[in-house]
Write a protein that holds these residues in place. Structure first.
Motif, PDB file in Angstrom:
ATOM      1  N   THR A 279     -11.237  -4.470   7.409  1.00 12.23           N
ATOM      2  CA  THR A 279     -12.667  -4.585   7.426  1.00 12.23           C
ATOM      3  C   THR A 279     -13.238  -4.842   6.169  1.00 12.23           C
ATOM      4  O   THR A 279     -12.733  -4.493   5.126  1.00 12.23           O
TER       5      THR A 279
ATOM      6  N   ASP B  71       1.067  -1.216  -0.183  1.00 13.08           N
ATOM      7  CA  ASP B  71       0.152   0.003   0.175  1.00 13.08           C
ATOM      8  C   ASP B  71       0.871   1.299  -0.040  1.00 13.08           C
ATOM      9  O   ASP B  71       2.021   1.103  -0.092  1.00 13.08           O
TER      10      ASP B  71
ATOM     11  N   LEU C  68     -15.870  -4.990   3.152  1.00  9.88           N
ATOM     12  CA  LEU C  68     -17.099  -4.089   2.910  1.00  9.88           C
ATOM     13  C   LEU C  68     -18.064  -4.790   2.117  1.00  9.88           C
ATOM     14  O   LEU C  68     -19.311  -4.665   2.137  1.00  9.88           O
TER      15      LEU C  68
ATOM     16  N   GLU D 129     -11.223  -2.825   3.467  1.00  7.04           N
ATOM     17  CA  GLU D 129     -10.206  -1.671   4.080  1.00  7.04           C
ATOM     18  C   GLU D 129      -8.839  -2.360   4.136  1.00  7.04           C
ATOM     19  O   GLU D 129      -8.706  -3.503   4.553  1.00  7.04           O
TER      20      GLU D 129
ATOM     21  N   ASP E  24      -7.492  -1.995   6.787  1.00  7.02           N
ATOM     22  CA  ASP E  24      -7.418  -2.593   8.208  1.00  7.02           C
ATOM     23  C   ASP E  24      -8.222  -3.994   8.185  1.00  7.02           C
ATOM     24  O   ASP E  24      -8.238  -4.330   9.313  1.00  7.02           O
TER      25      ASP E  24
ATOM     26  N   HIS F 235      -7.986   6.999  -1.198  1.00  8.12           N
ATOM     27  CA  HIS F 235      -8.457   5.719  -0.428  1.00  8.12           C
ATOM     28  C   HIS F 235      -8.294   4.657  -0.997  1.00  8.12           C
ATOM     29  O   HIS F 235      -9.004   4.321  -1.801  1.00  8.12           O
ATOM     30  N   GLN F 236      -7.441   3.877  -0.707  1.00 14.91           N
ATOM     31  CA  GLN F 236      -7.005   2.475  -1.126  1.00 14.91           C
ATOM     32  C   GLN F 236      -7.711   1.347  -0.522  1.00 14.91           C
ATOM     33  O   GLN F 236      -8.145   1.296   0.523  1.00 14.91           O
ATOM     34  N   TYR F 237      -8.250   0.463  -1.306  1.00 16.19           N
ATOM     35  CA  TYR F 237      -8.945  -0.574  -1.176  1.00 16.19           C
ATOM     36  C   TYR F 237      -7.979  -2.075  -1.257  1.00 16.19           C
ATOM     37  O   TYR F 237      -7.241  -2.006  -2.333  1.00 16.19           O
TER      38      TYR F 237
ATOM     39  N   LYS G  26     -13.977  -7.220  -0.922  1.00 17.99           N
ATOM     40  CA  LYS G  26     -13.630  -5.925  -1.300  1.00 17.99           C
ATOM     41  C   LYS G  26     -13.427  -5.567   0.352  1.00 17.99           C
ATOM     42  O   LYS G  26     -14.232  -5.534   1.052  1.00 17.99           O
TER      43      LYS G  26
END
Length: 345
Positions: free
Chosen positions: A293, A217, A295, A289, A291, A261-263, A287
């Motif tokens: 999470t 990232d 989505l 986050e 961290d 905002h990276q995914y 998909k």
């Protein structure tokens, strides 16, 4: 990469464990994760691939690079409309049994070839700029004859053992997942000078079972698809373990989108495309986050439209435009995600 699992009466439990690791159990996040609406762009590629699609990547112009195993490996470039442009690396030292293709921020094309244990860097014009690794010496191949084990664990600075993927950080350091015959992550500087490697075979922290893909990232964190252990291990830039995501199945492919905002995307791939006993628990893409999470998810296992069969690599430069290479379906696919509706509580 397809595996041949031979189960004897003595080895049934070992084989069962292998199959579960490759996607025999449902991902923990599947039951609670919403589905993301998506569409497939039909007939995007105007030239038939005619082989196992193992790699896919895009450049800044929207051109798409697809790596196909067809006789020998082919690395093909298509324009933004799916029209064939050219083939790269024909007859090159490092092209035999491809595993992945990536494009860096300078639009250089990197071909990862597990058959030659070589990674080749091409300029946007197709000139070879760098070669990492080397072809195995003939005598080294004796250990790979029938009856010989394939795991090396040699951990050599400038040699790979069926490496799988490559990625870079903002300083252009190079990170390699290596791979089938070794179980480690290797870091080089931008000139190809060895810096560090970590990892051994196993299921503990900083151990890997087929590290199959890798992504970095914008902050330099390294995401390793630890496929055989059904988890993503997240390392810092010095290759120290930060955390583990173990809720999205067996990650055959991972990618990280660009932008502020990276995914993170991870594919829980349909293991061979033929073992339909596992189709109900694999096939989807998550998909996430950065961290961890989750989505949403999209897709399911199968061979038809809006189904995926052994996704071997993904490109998600644009977070709502995903390219997938399906090794057992012999196709690369362009996927468009519909924006998810947000609700205000």
């Amino acid at each position: 990469m397809r595996r041949l699992a031979v189960c004897s009466a003595v080895g049934v439990l070992l084989c069962a464990g292998f199959l579960l690791a490759q996607g025999g159990a449902p991902a923990k996040a599947k039951a609670t994760t919403p589905e993301i609406p998506f569409e497939i762009v039909a007939n995007f590629f105007k030239t038939p691939l005619l082989g196992e699609a193992v790699g896919v990547a895009t450049n800044s112009k929207g051109h798409v690079f697809v790596e196909v195993r067809s006789g020998e490996t082919k690395l093909m470039e298509f324009d933004q409309n799916g029209a064939f442009v050219r083939e790269l690396g024909v007859g090159s030292y490092g092209m035999a049994f491809g595993h992945a293709v990536r494009v860096d921020r300078y639009d250089n094309i990197w071909a990862v070839d597990e058959g030659t244990n070589v990674i080749m860097k091409f300029s946007p014009e197709g000139k070879i700029l760098m070669v990492l690794g080397k072809r195995p010496d003939p005598l080294e191949q004796l250990a790979l004859m029938p009856g010989g084990g394939q795991y090396s664990g040699a951990n050599k600075p400038y040699s790979f053992h069926r490496q799988t993927d490559v990625a870079w950080d903002a300083q252009d350091n190079i990170f390699v997942s290596d791979g089938y015959g070794d179980s480690r992550v290797v870091k080089y500087d931008k000139t190809g000078r060895f810096i560090k490697s970590v990892g051994t075979r196993g299921n503990g922290p900083l151990q890997f079972s087929t590290p199959h893909a890798i992504a970095v990232d914008a902050k330099g964190l390294v995401y390793v698809a630890d496929r055989g252990n059904s988890r993503i291990q997240v390392l810092d830039n010095d290759l120290n373990l930060k955390t583990i995501y173990d809720n999205v199945g067996a990650p055959w492919a991972v990618c990280i989108s660009e932008g502020a905002h990276q995914y993170l995307y991870s594919s829980n791939s349909f293991p061979t495309g033929n073992n339909f006993d596992q189709a109900g628990t694999t096939g989807e893409i998550y998909k996430m986050e950065l961290d961890g999470t989750v989505l949403g998810r999209f897709g399911k296992a199968g061979h038809g439209p809006k189904e995926f069969s052994s996704i071997h690599q993904m490109d998600c430069r644009n977070p709502n435009e995903i390219y997938v290479a399906e090794i057992t379906e012999w196709r690369a696919t362009k996927v468009l995600l519909r924006p998810q509706q947000r609700t205000n509580n």
